[in-house]
Design a protein around this motif. Sequence first.
Motif, PDB file in Angstrom:
ATOM      1  N   GLY A   1       0.801  -1.203   0.000  1.00 39.72           N
ATOM      2  CA  GLY A   1       0.000   0.000   0.000  1.00 39.72           C
ATOM      3  C   GLY A   1       0.839   1.260   0.000  1.00 39.72           C
ATOM      4  O   GLY A   1       2.069   1.220  -0.066  1.00 39.72           O
ATOM      5  N   SER A   2       0.143   2.391   0.111  1.00 33.76           N
ATOM      6  CA  SER A   2       0.791   3.692   0.029  1.00 33.76           C
ATOM      7  C   SER A   2       0.314   4.616   1.133  1.00 33.76           C
ATOM      8  O   SER A   2      -0.815   4.507   1.622  1.00 33.76           O
ATOM      9  N   LEU A   3       1.180   5.525   1.510  1.00 33.86           N
ATOM     10  CA  LEU A   3       0.862   6.608   2.425  1.00 33.86           C
ATOM     11  C   LEU A   3       1.612   7.849   1.981  1.00 33.86           C
ATOM     12  O   LEU A   3       2.662   7.750   1.343  1.00 33.86           O
ATOM     13  N   ARG A   4       1.082   8.996   2.345  1.00 34.55           N
ATOM     14  CA  ARG A   4       1.747  10.255   2.066  1.00 34.55           C
ATOM     15  C   ARG A   4       1.884  11.037   3.368  1.00 34.55           C
ATOM     16  O   ARG A   4       0.882  11.369   4.001  1.00 34.55           O
ATOM     17  N   LEU A   5       3.112  11.319   3.750  1.00 31.38           N
ATOM     18  CA  LEU A   5       3.394  12.077   4.951  1.00 31.38           C
ATOM     19  C   LEU A   5       3.617  13.545   4.609  1.00 31.38           C
ATOM     20  O   LEU A   5       4.174  13.873   3.563  1.00 31.38           O
ATOM     21  N   SER A   6       3.189  14.406   5.511  1.00 33.52           N
ATOM     22  CA  SER A   6       3.359  15.834   5.334  1.00 33.52           C
ATOM     23  C   SER A   6       4.016  16.425   6.571  1.00 33.52           C
ATOM     24  O   SER A   6       3.809  15.946   7.685  1.00 33.52           O
ATOM     25  N   CYS A   7       4.787  17.470   6.371  1.00 33.17           N
ATOM     26  CA  CYS A   7       5.427  18.170   7.469  1.00 33.17           C
ATOM     27  C   CYS A   7       5.423  19.657   7.165  1.00 33.17           C
ATOM     28  O   CYS A   7       5.793  20.068   6.061  1.00 33.17           O
ATOM     29  N   ALA A   8       5.041  20.440   8.150  1.00 37.11           N
ATOM     30  CA  ALA A   8       5.049  21.884   8.027  1.00 37.11           C
ATOM     31  C   ALA A   8       5.877  22.488   9.151  1.00 37.11           C
ATOM     32  O   ALA A   8       5.691  22.141  10.318  1.00 37.11           O
ATOM     33  N   ALA A   9       6.771  23.373   8.793  1.00 34.64           N
ATOM     34  CA  ALA A   9       7.593  24.079   9.762  1.00 34.64           C
ATOM     35  C   ALA A   9       7.072  25.497   9.940  1.00 34.64           C
ATOM     36  O   ALA A   9       6.691  26.154   8.968  1.00 34.64           O
ATOM     37  N   SER A  10       7.060  25.955  11.172  1.00 36.91           N
ATOM     38  CA  SER A  10       6.606  27.306  11.455  1.00 36.91           C
ATOM     39  C   SER A  10       7.390  27.870  12.627  1.00 36.91           C
ATOM     40  O   SER A  10       8.008  27.138  13.392  1.00 36.91           O
ATOM     41  N   GLY A  11       7.343  29.185  12.775  1.00 43.31           N
ATOM     42  CA  GLY A  11       8.021  29.841  13.877  1.00 43.31           C
ATOM     43  C   GLY A  11       9.042  30.845  13.405  1.00 43.31           C
ATOM     44  O   GLY A  11       8.907  31.432  12.330  1.00 43.31           O
ATOM     45  N   SER A  12      10.066  31.031  14.215  1.00 45.64           N
ATOM     46  CA  SER A  12      11.077  32.059  13.960  1.00 45.64           C
ATOM     47  C   SER A  12      12.139  31.543  12.998  1.00 45.64           C
ATOM     48  O   SER A  12      13.296  31.311  13.368  1.00 45.64           O
ATOM     49  N   ILE A  13      11.741  31.382  11.758  1.00 44.20           N
ATOM     50  CA  ILE A  13      12.605  30.800  10.738  1.00 44.20           C
ATOM     51  C   ILE A  13      13.203  31.895   9.880  1.00 44.20           C
ATOM     52  O   ILE A  13      12.476  32.666   9.253  1.00 44.20           O
ATOM     53  N   PHE A  14      14.523  31.941   9.858  1.00 46.53           N
ATOM     54  CA  PHE A  14      15.215  32.809   8.926  1.00 46.53           C
ATOM     55  C   PHE A  14      15.432  32.087   7.601  1.00 46.53           C
ATOM     56  O   PHE A  14      15.173  32.643   6.532  1.00 46.53           O
ATOM     57  N   SER A  15      15.903  30.862   7.690  1.00 44.22           N
ATOM     58  CA  SER A  15      16.055  30.028   6.514  1.00 44.22           C
ATOM     59  C   SER A  15      16.167  28.576   6.959  1.00 44.22           C
ATOM     60  O   SER A  15      16.522  28.291   8.097  1.00 44.22           O
ATOM     61  N   ILE A  16      15.858  27.673   6.042  1.00 42.06           N
ATOM     62  CA  ILE A  16      16.001  26.246   6.279  1.00 42.06           C
ATOM     63  C   ILE A  16      17.068  25.711   5.340  1.00 42.06           C
ATOM     64  O   ILE A  16      16.927  25.800   4.121  1.00 42.06           O
ATOM     65  N   ASN A  17      18.128  25.181   5.915  1.00 42.20           N
ATOM     66  CA  ASN A  17      19.244  24.673   5.119  1.00 42.20           C
ATOM     67  C   ASN A  17      19.023  23.247   4.639  1.00 42.20           C
ATOM     68  O   ASN A  17      19.517  22.871   3.579  1.00 42.20           O
ATOM     69  N   ALA A  18      18.312  22.460   5.426  1.00 49.19           N
ATOM     70  CA  ALA A  18      18.036  21.083   5.067  1.00 49.19           C
ATOM     71  C   ALA A  18      16.708  20.677   5.681  1.00 49.19           C
ATOM     72  O   ALA A  18      16.333  21.164   6.747  1.00 49.19           O
ATOM     73  N   MET A  19      16.013  19.770   5.016  1.00 46.90           N
ATOM     74  CA  MET A  19      14.729  19.315   5.512  1.00 46.90           C
ATOM     75  C   MET A  19      14.458  17.929   4.963  1.00 46.90           C
ATOM     76  O   MET A  19      14.745  17.658   3.794  1.00 46.90           O
ATOM     77  N   GLY A  20      13.931  17.057   5.818  1.00 50.24           N
ATOM     78  CA  GLY A  20      13.664  15.718   5.340  1.00 50.24           C
ATOM     79  C   GLY A  20      13.026  14.831   6.390  1.00 50.24           C
ATOM     80  O   GLY A  20      12.503  15.301   7.405  1.00 50.24           O
ATOM     81  N   TRP A  21      13.087  13.520   6.112  1.00 44.86           N
ATOM     82  CA  TRP A  21      12.413  12.524   6.915  1.00 44.86           C
ATOM     83  C   TRP A  21      13.383  11.491   7.447  1.00 44.86           C
ATOM     84  O   TRP A  21      14.265  11.007   6.720  1.00 44.86           O
TER      85      TRP A  21
END
Length: 122
Positions: free
Chosen positions: A16-36
């Motif tokens: 089967g299949s699933l789709r995961l989601s992630c949202a970042a919020s807050g005092s963010i200047f920049s995001i250098n890397a993002m993942g699971w």
Amino acid sequence: QVQLVESGGGLVQAGGSLRLSCAASGSIFSINAMGWYRQAPGKQRELVAAFLSGGSPTYADSVKGRFTISRENAKNKVYLQMNSLKPEDTAVYYCNADVRDTYRTTIITPYWGQGTQVTVSS
């Protein structure tokens, strides 16, 4: 401070299949890397898929060809499409972001979501 929120985990049969989601919020200047990342019972946390640098993602060998990571940079979101799931994919999946906070722009700080459970039955 930065908050990461994951969603989309659940119980699914093998194949089967699933789709995961992630949202970042807050005092963010920049995001250098993002993942699971994921952690199975009794095991260390491991990288699943991530945008570590540049535009091309990095995948664990065990998920190549089955999982696809994507992102919406302007919204600080990242997704993980998980197809052909196997029982060995069972784990808690965590979203990770390496963030330059607005109050410490010279320091990169890793932030983690609370995790979302993915269970794949045989």
